[in-house]
Design an enzyme around this catalytic site. Sequence first.
Site, short mmCIF file in Angstrom:
data_model
loop_
_atom_site.label_atom_id
_atom_site.label_comp_id
_atom_site.label_asym_id
_atom_site.label_seq_id
_atom_site.Cartn_x
_atom_site.Cartn_y
_atom_site.Cartn_z
N ASP A 30 0.84 -1.19 0.00
CA ASP A 30 0.00 0.00 0.00
C ASP A 30 0.88 1.25 0.00
OD1 ASP A 30 -2.93 1.10 0.61
OD2 ASP A 30 -1.53 2.20 1.88
N TYR A 41 3.91 9.45 0.24
CA TYR A 41 4.90 8.76 1.06
C TYR A 41 6.32 9.04 0.57
CZ TYR A 41 0.70 6.16 2.47
OH TYR A 41 -0.56 5.81 2.90
N LYS A 72 -2.04 6.00 -4.47
CA LYS A 72 -3.07 7.00 -4.19
C LYS A 72 -2.77 8.31 -4.90
CE LYS A 72 -3.40 4.99 0.41
NZ LYS A 72 -2.06 4.39 0.46
N HIS A 126 -6.69 9.91 -2.21
CA HIS A 126 -6.09 9.82 -0.87
C HIS A 126 -6.93 10.54 0.19
CE1 HIS A 126 -1.90 9.34 1.18
NE2 HIS A 126 -2.87 9.12 2.03
#
Length: 321
Positions: free
Chosen positions: A46, A51, A80, A113
């Site tokens: 994921d 990130y 996302k 997101h």
Amino acid sequence: MVNVPNIKLNNGKEMPQVGFGLWKVPTDSAADVVYNAIKAGYRLFDGAFDYGNEKECGQGVKRALDEGLVKREDLFIVSKLWNTFHEADKVEPIVQQQLEWWGLEYFDLFHIHFPVALAYVDPKESYPSGWNYTDGTVKPIRAPIQETWQTLEKLVDAGLIRSIGVSNFQGALLLDLLRYARIPPAVLQIEHHPYLVQPDLLKLAKSEGIAVTAYSSFGPQSFIELEWKKAADTPPLFEHPVVKGVAEKHGKTPAQVLLRWATQRGLAVIPKSNSPHRLAENLDVTGWDLTGEEVESVSALDRGLRFNNPLDYLGTLHIFA
């Protein structure tokens, strides 16, 4: 190796019920972390633009593929769409860029997101761009979710994305999305732990055939290292007498109990760990059962306590009001 069951999505595709979350995985170790997780048996990863580690995670995937540990079809890669790419003309370019970082031709699942549209920031100028515009302010724009969703539907048609989902959506937004979606969301990803159970939202998702993935399954644990006061002031779930008592009864760790509490109720989970021992433990959260009373006792810890709320760390964007 633990046999991880799949959840059948509303489009007929299957998603592993236990995956590996890539939030806060450092770029300098991400490739090894992903590679080692694949060796340990993880198949769902994921990720997200936000990130800031997708290229490195992709390197770990490539290494595993090159060595023949897995085939692409064995993996379920999730990413996302960040808030700064909600306008229709911004969606496909960033999806293509994220696929390039991963070294993939398609995402198995791609989420919006947050239900937040912010001013575009060129990733060449700022990556990951976070919540702030280049001038340091939070700058919302008038890009409706419908515009973003319908663009993602076209990317499903084009084969760049297999399934689409939403993250951090509440009931009213989910119902609105379902009114115009040609392709309904396959998955809803939400913060979910015993301090934030959200039973009504879970019932809504189930009634609409939408699978649910829980993030931050360990509650405050994920946020303490960010030095968030709310997390620091909250009793750790790993040390809660109810959770510890159930763990001791079953010969499991508190982490395994928290994950099994979710998977036994039909949710998917995405824990992460750098420890080979805990990697294996976190996968072993589907083949044994809590009693009904134990499930209820853990659920009874609900405080409606949300840690990932933009209002707390930005002072604006009241998406959970």
